[in-house]
Design an enzyme around this catalytic site. Structure first.
Site, mmCIF file in Angstrom:
data_model
loop_
_atom_site.group_PDB
_atom_site.id
_atom_site.type_symbol
_atom_site.label_atom_id
_atom_site.label_comp_id
_atom_site.label_asym_id
_atom_site.label_seq_id
_atom_site.Cartn_x
_atom_site.Cartn_y
_atom_site.Cartn_z
ATOM 1 N N THR A 144 0.719 -1.080 0.021
ATOM 2 C CA THR A 144 0.135 0.030 -0.257
ATOM 3 C C THR A 144 0.913 1.233 -0.029
ATOM 4 O OG1 THR A 144 -1.798 -1.084 0.995
ATOM 5 C CG2 THR A 144 -1.403 1.155 1.639
ATOM 6 N N GLY A 156 -0.097 -2.661 5.809
ATOM 7 C CA GLY A 156 0.233 -3.822 6.600
ATOM 8 C C GLY A 156 -1.354 -4.826 6.223
ATOM 9 N N VAL A 169 -12.845 -5.463 1.471
ATOM 10 C CA VAL A 169 -12.389 -4.224 1.845
ATOM 11 C C VAL A 169 -11.293 -4.182 2.797
ATOM 12 C CG1 VAL A 169 -12.738 -1.773 2.323
ATOM 13 C CG2 VAL A 169 -14.400 -2.964 0.629
ATOM 14 N N GLY A 170 -10.190 -3.615 2.855
ATOM 15 C CA GLY A 170 -9.013 -3.490 3.812
ATOM 16 C C GLY A 170 -9.277 -2.243 4.609
HETATM 17 N N1 ASP Z 1 -3.309 -2.583 4.116
HETATM 18 C C1 ASP Z 1 -3.788 -3.190 2.846
HETATM 19 C C2 ASP Z 1 -4.851 -3.906 3.158
HETATM 20 O O1 ASP Z 1 -5.109 -4.661 3.694
HETATM 21 C C3 ASP Z 1 -2.560 -3.847 2.216
HETATM 22 C C4 ASP Z 1 -1.403 -3.338 2.060
HETATM 23 O O2 ASP Z 1 -0.968 -2.272 3.152
HETATM 24 O O3 ASP Z 1 -0.548 -3.491 1.351
HETATM 25 O O4 ASP Z 1 -5.921 -3.869 1.987
#
Ligand code: ASP
Length: 313
Positions: free
Chosen positions: A182, A234, A211-212
């Protein structure tokens, strides 16, 4: 209120072991991209641009670099499709805009900014977000814009193993040797205003509709002029459960901590409560910069109070 006329800027390009960055050439590409984007942000802020403008602009540039898991470099879901999440927040009045599970948008962070400024809502998702994009005249990207050969191969590997993966460099399940790619950008401008932006393609081979944390206000992103600006990267589910960005802001507000102490307290909380994997960047209202992560590394860089440009792996 103008307390001190200096600016600060921080950006990140993901947390993890970064074992995929084995050769010197690739490492230099990551570091150079971070450095160049910081310099472009410096130009905006040193000329009196707003924190919101700097955060949006730096996040857009990170989305435009296929090295990172956002915008054109987004990972693919279980259907081999891109589904991106993004959010932006203005610390002046806590106004915020977010989009989730969008596709064919070159810069989801810019669509999130439009949700903030042109709609009465905070978050729009899927078809509704796309309809809003059309309403605002946002140009659609072609599908081919997103599908880098690395992402297609990465999905193939994940599906062969029949599991979800977090960006590239998958190793044993549960291992920390993963990269969460991200992107995020946070800023304090010369007026002392704060803003934060986070954007992602999410997780490789994720379920359609997952959805994150990135577009969730208080989880993957937060900004409040009275406390700090935060962007997280993360394992999204860990950050949603700990509302990590707002938790760090609360440490500053309630315990009078600075960015460094609040970040350390937030990371300790993340680790203790859910054994969370990932990291955060934080700028407090005085322009102090801090970062913390539970993974081995996090690609990030900063300019603290108008000083030197620093880049770290
Ligand atoms: N936080 C992002 C998610 O869980 C993933 C990432 O940080 O790469 O969608």
């Amino acid at each position: 209120m103008i307390d001190e006329a200096h600016f600060s800027l921080m950006i990140h390009g993901g947390a993890g072991a970064l074992d995929n960055v084995k050769d010197q050439k690739t490492a230099v590409r990551y570091l150079e991209s971070i450095r160049q984007i910081l310099e472009q942000g410096r130009e905006i802020l040193s000329l009196g641009g707003s924190a919101l403008q700097a955060a949006e602009s730096c996040a857009s540039l990170l989305e435009d670099d296929p090295l990172f898991n956002a915008g054109c470099g987004s990972v693919l879901n279980e259907d081999g499709k891109v589904e991106m999440d993004a959010a932006i927040m203005d610390g002046r009045d806590l106004s915020a805009g977010a989009v989730a599970a969008v596709d064919n948008i070159t810069n989801p962070i810019q669509l999130a900014r439009l949700v903030l400024s042109e709609s009465e809502h905070v978050m729009l998702i899927e078809d509704g977000a796309m309809r809003f994009a059309d309403h605002c005249g946002v140009k659609r990207a072609t599908e081919f814009y997103f599908y880098t050969p690395e992402r297609v191969e990465q999905l193939k590997q994940a599906q062969l193993k029949n599991k979800m993966m977090l960006d590239h460099d998958e190793t044993d399940e549960g291992s920390e040797d993963q990269k969460y790619g991200t992107i995020g950008a946070i800023a304090r401008d010369m007026n002392g205003d704060l803003a934060a932006a986070t954007s992602t393609g999410g997780i490789v081979n994720k379920r359609k509709g997952r959805v994150g944390d990135s577009p969730i206000i208080g989880a993957g992103v937060y900004a409040d002029n009275e406390t700090c600006a935060v962007s997280a990267t993360g394992y999204g589910e860990d950050f949603m459960r700990t509302v990590i960005s707002k938790t760090i802001s609360d440490f500053i507000w309630m315990q009078k901590m600075d960015a460094g102490k609040a970040t350390a307290a937030g990371i300790e909380y993340l680790r203790r409560k859910v054994n969370g994997r990932g990291g955060v960047i934080v700028i407090d209202r005085n322009g102090n910069c801090a970062s913390g992560f539970t993974t081995k590394k996090m690609i990030h860089g900063w300019i603290e109070k108008g000083g030197e440009t620093m880049v770290r792996f």
